[in-house]
Design an enzyme around this catalytic site. Sequence first.
Site, PDB file in Angstrom:
ATOM      1  N   ASN A 189      -2.265  19.086  -2.035  1.00 26.07           N
ATOM      2  CA  ASN A 189      -3.282  18.413  -1.219  1.00 26.07           C
ATOM      3  C   ASN A 189      -2.955  18.450   0.269  1.00 26.07           C
ATOM      4  O   ASN A 189      -3.797  18.812   1.099  1.00 26.07           O
ATOM      5  CB  ASN A 189      -3.431  16.958  -1.703  1.00 26.07           C
ATOM      6  CG  ASN A 189      -4.347  16.166  -0.803  1.00 26.07           C
ATOM      7  OD1 ASN A 189      -3.905  15.484   0.107  1.00 26.07           O
ATOM      8  ND2 ASN A 189      -5.640  16.290  -1.025  1.00 26.07           N
ATOM      9  N   LYS A 244       5.552   3.451   8.277  1.00 26.51           N
ATOM     10  CA  LYS A 244       4.362   4.283   8.481  1.00 26.51           C
ATOM     11  C   LYS A 244       3.112   3.404   8.563  1.00 26.51           C
ATOM     12  O   LYS A 244       2.299   3.542   9.477  1.00 26.51           O
ATOM     13  CB  LYS A 244       4.227   5.255   7.292  1.00 26.51           C
ATOM     14  CG  LYS A 244       3.055   6.186   7.372  1.00 26.51           C
ATOM     15  CD  LYS A 244       2.778   6.892   6.033  1.00 26.51           C
ATOM     16  CE  LYS A 244       3.978   7.662   5.513  1.00 26.51           C
ATOM     17  NZ  LYS A 244       3.640   8.486   4.338  1.00 26.51           N
ATOM     18  N   THR A 287      -4.596  13.543   5.006  1.00 21.90           N
ATOM     19  CA  THR A 287      -3.183  13.690   5.351  1.00 21.90           C
ATOM     20  C   THR A 287      -2.975  14.991   6.131  1.00 21.90           C
ATOM     21  O   THR A 287      -2.313  15.005   7.174  1.00 21.90           O
ATOM     22  CB  THR A 287      -2.301  13.662   4.097  1.00 21.90           C
ATOM     23  OG1 THR A 287      -2.663  12.523   3.318  1.00 21.90           O
ATOM     24  CG2 THR A 287      -0.835  13.570   4.468  1.00 21.90           C
ATOM     25  N   LYS A 315       0.859  -1.192   0.000  1.00 23.06           N
ATOM     26  CA  LYS A 315       0.000   0.000   0.000  1.00 23.06           C
ATOM     27  C   LYS A 315       0.881   1.224   0.000  1.00 23.06           C
ATOM     28  O   LYS A 315       1.819   1.324   0.798  1.00 23.06           O
ATOM     29  CB  LYS A 315      -0.891  -0.013   1.261  1.00 23.06           C
ATOM     30  CG  LYS A 315      -1.848   1.151   1.339  1.00 23.06           C
ATOM     31  CD  LYS A 315      -3.119   0.880   0.563  1.00 23.06           C
ATOM     32  CE  LYS A 315      -3.926   2.138   0.246  1.00 23.06           C
ATOM     33  NZ  LYS A 315      -3.464   2.830  -1.000  1.00 23.06           N
ATOM     34  N   GLN A 330       7.215   4.024   3.831  1.00 20.60           N
ATOM     35  CA  GLN A 330       5.811   3.591   3.864  1.00 20.60           C
ATOM     36  C   GLN A 330       5.632   2.314   4.680  1.00 20.60           C
ATOM     37  O   GLN A 330       4.619   2.134   5.353  1.00 20.60           O
ATOM     38  CB  GLN A 330       5.319   3.374   2.417  1.00 20.60           C
ATOM     39  CG  GLN A 330       3.816   3.367   2.268  1.00 20.60           C
ATOM     40  CD  GLN A 330       3.224   4.764   2.175  1.00 20.60           C
ATOM     41  OE1 GLN A 330       3.711   5.596   1.430  1.00 20.60           O
ATOM     42  NE2 GLN A 330       2.170   5.020   2.923  1.00 20.60           N
ATOM     43  N   GLY A 350      -2.706   8.222  -4.351  1.00 18.89           N
ATOM     44  CA  GLY A 350      -2.033   9.414  -4.877  1.00 18.89           C
ATOM     45  C   GLY A 350      -0.801   9.792  -4.082  1.00 18.89           C
ATOM     46  O   GLY A 350      -0.520   9.254  -3.015  1.00 18.89           O
ATOM     47  N   ASP A 351      -0.048  10.710  -4.637  1.00 16.74           N
ATOM     48  CA  ASP A 351       1.078  11.374  -3.968  1.00 16.74           C
ATOM     49  C   ASP A 351       1.301  12.642  -4.803  1.00 16.74           C
ATOM     50  O   ASP A 351       0.364  13.107  -5.477  1.00 16.74           O
ATOM     51  CB  ASP A 351       2.319  10.456  -3.924  1.00 16.74           C
ATOM     52  CG  ASP A 351       3.408  10.958  -2.972  1.00 16.74           C
ATOM     53  OD1 ASP A 351       3.300  10.708  -1.760  1.00 16.74           O
ATOM     54  OD2 ASP A 351       4.364  11.623  -3.430  1.00 16.74           O
ATOM     55  N   SER A 355      -6.941   5.769   3.597  1.00 13.85           N
ATOM     56  CA  SER A 355      -6.963   4.831   2.466  1.00 13.85           C
ATOM     57  C   SER A 355      -7.376   3.445   2.955  1.00 13.85           C
ATOM     58  O   SER A 355      -8.157   2.751   2.304  1.00 13.85           O
ATOM     59  CB  SER A 355      -5.580   4.746   1.824  1.00 13.85           C
ATOM     60  OG  SER A 355      -5.354   5.838   0.961  1.00 13.85           O
ATOM     61  N   LYS A 385       5.422   1.752  -3.102  1.00  5.02           N
ATOM     62  CA  LYS A 385       5.341   3.104  -3.669  1.00  5.02           C
ATOM     63  C   LYS A 385       5.606   3.012  -5.161  1.00  5.02           C
ATOM     64  O   LYS A 385       6.273   2.074  -5.620  1.00  5.02           O
ATOM     65  CB  LYS A 385       6.399   4.012  -3.030  1.00  5.02           C
ATOM     66  CG  LYS A 385       6.107   5.480  -3.166  1.00  5.02           C
ATOM     67  CD  LYS A 385       5.156   5.945  -2.082  1.00  5.02           C
ATOM     68  CE  LYS A 385       4.707   7.373  -2.241  1.00  5.02           C
ATOM     69  NZ  LYS A 385       4.015   7.855  -1.041  1.00  5.02           N
TER      70      LYS A 385
HETATM   71  P1  NDP Z   1       0.713  17.780  -4.466  1.00 13.35           P
HETATM   72  O1  NDP Z   1       1.174  17.417  -5.804  1.00 13.35           O
HETATM   73  O2  NDP Z   1      -0.752  17.964  -4.217  1.00 13.35           O
HETATM   74  O3  NDP Z   1       1.434  19.111  -3.953  1.00 13.35           O
HETATM   75  C1  NDP Z   1       2.815  19.177  -3.856  1.00 13.35           C
HETATM   76  C2  NDP Z   1       3.203  20.574  -3.418  1.00 13.35           C
HETATM   77  O4  NDP Z   1       4.587  20.597  -3.095  1.00 13.35           O
HETATM   78  C3  NDP Z   1       3.002  21.611  -4.503  1.00 13.35           C
HETATM   79  O5  NDP Z   1       2.731  22.860  -3.918  1.00 13.35           O
HETATM   80  C4  NDP Z   1       4.353  21.599  -5.195  1.00 13.35           C
HETATM   81  O6  NDP Z   1       4.650  22.782  -5.899  1.00 13.35           O
HETATM   82  C5  NDP Z   1       5.287  21.422  -4.032  1.00 13.35           C
HETATM   83  N1  NDP Z   1       6.507  20.735  -4.502  1.00 13.35           N
HETATM   84  C6  NDP Z   1       6.567  19.489  -5.011  1.00 13.35           C
HETATM   85  N2  NDP Z   1       7.822  19.192  -5.394  1.00 13.35           N
HETATM   86  C7  NDP Z   1       8.536  20.290  -5.106  1.00 13.35           C
HETATM   87  C8  NDP Z   1       9.888  20.605  -5.254  1.00 13.35           C
HETATM   88  N3  NDP Z   1      10.769  19.724  -5.784  1.00 13.35           N
HETATM   89  N4  NDP Z   1      10.301  21.823  -4.839  1.00 13.35           N
HETATM   90  C9  NDP Z   1       9.430  22.709  -4.295  1.00 13.35           C
HETATM   91  N5  NDP Z   1       8.120  22.457  -4.136  1.00 13.35           N
HETATM   92  C10 NDP Z   1       7.677  21.270  -4.531  1.00 13.35           C
HETATM   93  O7  NDP Z   1       1.291  16.642  -3.482  1.00 13.35           O
HETATM   94  P2  NDP Z   1       0.858  16.271  -2.014  1.00 13.35           P
HETATM   95  O8  NDP Z   1       0.370  17.465  -1.291  1.00 13.35           O
HETATM   96  O9  NDP Z   1      -0.004  15.072  -2.100  1.00 13.35           O
HETATM   97  O10 NDP Z   1       2.245  15.779  -1.382  1.00 13.35           O
HETATM   98  C11 NDP Z   1       3.104  16.648  -0.632  1.00 13.35           C
HETATM   99  C12 NDP Z   1       4.011  15.809   0.248  1.00 13.35           C
HETATM  100  O11 NDP Z   1       3.226  15.025   1.151  1.00 13.35           O
HETATM  101  C13 NDP Z   1       4.903  14.791  -0.478  1.00 13.35           C
HETATM  102  O12 NDP Z   1       6.110  14.659   0.239  1.00 13.35           O
HETATM  103  C14 NDP Z   1       4.118  13.485  -0.360  1.00 13.35           C
HETATM  104  O13 NDP Z   1       4.949  12.358  -0.476  1.00 13.35           O
HETATM  105  C15 NDP Z   1       3.569  13.646   1.046  1.00 13.35           C
HETATM  106  N6  NDP Z   1       2.400  12.850   1.386  1.00 13.35           N
HETATM  107  C16 NDP Z   1       1.261  12.875   0.637  1.00 13.35           C
HETATM  108  C17 NDP Z   1       0.167  12.135   1.016  1.00 13.35           C
HETATM  109  C18 NDP Z   1      -1.120  12.194   0.288  1.00 13.35           C
HETATM  110  O14 NDP Z   1      -2.090  11.570   0.738  1.00 13.35           O
HETATM  111  N7  NDP Z   1      -1.243  12.914  -0.818  1.00 13.35           N
HETATM  112  C19 NDP Z   1       0.195  11.269   2.198  1.00 13.35           C
HETATM  113  C20 NDP Z   1       1.422  11.381   2.974  1.00 13.35           C
HETATM  114  C21 NDP Z   1       2.461  12.135   2.558  1.00 13.35           C
HETATM  115  P3  NDP Z   1       4.581  22.784  -7.519  1.00 13.35           P
HETATM  116  O15 NDP Z   1       3.133  22.693  -7.847  1.00 13.35           O
HETATM  117  O16 NDP Z   1       5.218  24.052  -7.919  1.00 13.35           O
HETATM  118  O17 NDP Z   1       5.355  21.574  -7.991  1.00 13.35           O
HETATM  119  O1  2IT Z   2       2.968   8.906   1.478  1.00 11.38           O
HETATM  120  C1  2IT Z   2       1.818   8.446   1.679  1.00 11.38           C
HETATM  121  O2  2IT Z   2       1.503   7.931   2.741  1.00 11.38           O
HETATM  122  C2  2IT Z   2       0.833   8.574   0.589  1.00 11.38           C
HETATM  123  N1  2IT Z   2       1.162   9.152  -0.449  1.00 11.38           N
HETATM  124  C3  2IT Z   2      -0.533   7.981   0.733  1.00 11.38           C
HETATM  125  C4  2IT Z   2      -0.503   6.497   0.494  1.00 11.38           C
HETATM  126  C5  2IT Z   2      -1.858   5.827   0.430  1.00 11.38           C
HETATM  127  O3  2IT Z   2      -1.849   4.654   0.056  1.00 11.38           O
HETATM  128  O4  2IT Z   2      -2.871   6.435   0.744  1.00 11.38           O
END
Ligand code: NDP
Ligand code: 2IT
Length: 449
Positions: free
Chosen positions: A244, A117, A213, A93, A114, A168-169, A381, A129
């Site tokens: 997100n 976690k 998240t 997952k 992961q 997603g991520d 999830s 992943k």
């Molecule tokens: P999104 O794609 O929704 O948003 C990512 C954000 O981070 C955007 O604002 C983006 O800016 C910025 N960003 C991404 N890469 C870079 C970079 N190299 N330098 C500067 N800014 C950057 O992703 P999420 O919000 O889903 O994910 C954000 C973090 O949270 C990640 O580390 C992800 O692994 C983690 N995460 C996500 C989960 C989820 O459920 N979605 C769960 C747990 C952790 P820009 O648009 O300019 O690229």
């Molecule tokens: O980093 C993370 O925990 C995620 N991107 C979410 C993983 C999931 O299966 O919901």
Amino acid sequence: MTTTDDALGPIYSQVVHRNPGESEYHQAVKEVFDSLGRVIAKQPHYGQSALIERLCEPERQVIFRVPWLDDQGNVQINRGFRVQFNSALGPYKGGLRFHPSVNLGIVKFLGFEQVFKNALTGMPIGGGKGGADFDPKGRADMEIMRFCQSYMTELSRHVGEYTDVPAGDIGVGQREIGYMFGQYKRMTNRYESGVLTGKGLNWGGSRVRREATGYGTVYFLAEMLKTKGLALDGRKAVVSGSGNVAIYTIEKVQQLGGRVVACSDSDGFVVDNDGIDLNLLKEIKEGRRGRIAKYAELKGNGAHFSSGGTIWDVACDIALPCATQNELTGRDAKLLMQNGVLAVCEGANMPCTPEAVRMFAEAEILFAPGKASNAGGVTTSALEMQQNASRDSWTFEQTDAKLAAIMKDIHDYCAATADEYGLPGNYVAGANIGGFVRVADAMSALGVI
Ligand code: NDP
Ligand code: 2IT
């Protein structure tokens, strides 16, 4: 970097040797190893049967070609990945990341994190992943759809509700999950809702998954603050990113009485001392898929955009890095502490560099590692998988209450584990050890696998 404990040094060297050039993966392994010396000293059986070596070797790694047609009719090629890291506790997952920086080392660091976690959540899920080095920025909707369909055409051979359940991520949200689910359904002729999570509400998704998240990160933060008799009310926070995780972190901080004064994207950051206007932020980011500079332009009135420097220059009580790995450095940590930061809570995966984490620990700043504090996404999830399996659908309130309760459990388990191993208040050790023992115990019970 600090040195890994003696017992684990040779295993770490082997990991570096076997996975050349994968610096983020090395970093994630080292960070966990730095906590495990105490476990092996206390319970030597965890150091036997090559248990730790097995944990560092993914069960399966798939790399594949993703060909697709852009709107000009040109053939484009990207590289797709799915790393199925560990299935001792349940089906693999973990999310899918679409970003040009994606490579095998990044997918492996994320998959490794992961595993721990998911164990911390207490839900029956293993760790994995995936993703692709595809850049969704500036791509038309139909290009995104064709890419997702091509990606799933190969991925479908490797996933399934009892095998591997992606979500997603970065760069993958409900739209992309929809296109991938549609393709999977078409290829298998099965409405197998449990194959992907993060689905839309009218086609098998769970309420609160979108918010999970960010909300979960703030639930964890609130628990952590409570241990010091503190609360979010009236506190000034900085949240990096505006995707997100960042958006729903901001929403929950605001609901609990905090004021978020800055957020960012990869172009720069905005400061708004009145507090970020969440409706405007959502309209720009979720509505138009626009850039953060637009926020300052539309808000006017005191809000300003900066393309230089870093967001961590903005003084705050609470720092919530919610963008990407290694975005908060030792230099940033120093500045945050000079500005009086009380707590740092990771919404992203591994956003603080090892130097920053060490500095927070030395200064006894409350610090929550992402593998504990951002576990609310994967937790919800798993709740989505439960609803899919029972063909049920819960209300927002029911689902949010379950999420909040699980985040409190994760917090309490990390805190209790840190105490048990003689490191009170050290959530990094608590999360690493707490996750490790659950996976290791299951692996031991299942034999040499
Ligand atoms: P999104 O794609 O929704 O948003 C990512 C954000 O981070 C955007 O604002 C983006 O800016 C910025 N960003 C991404 N890469 C870079 C970079 N190299 N330098 C500067 N800014 C950057 O992703 P999420 O919000 O889903 O994910 C954000 C973090 O949270 C990640 O580390 C992800 O692994 C983690 N995460 C996500 C989960 C989820 O459920 N979605 C769960 C747990 C952790 P820009 O648009 O300019 O690229
Ligand atoms: O980093 C993370 O925990 C995620 N991107 C979410 C993983 C999931 O299966 O919901």
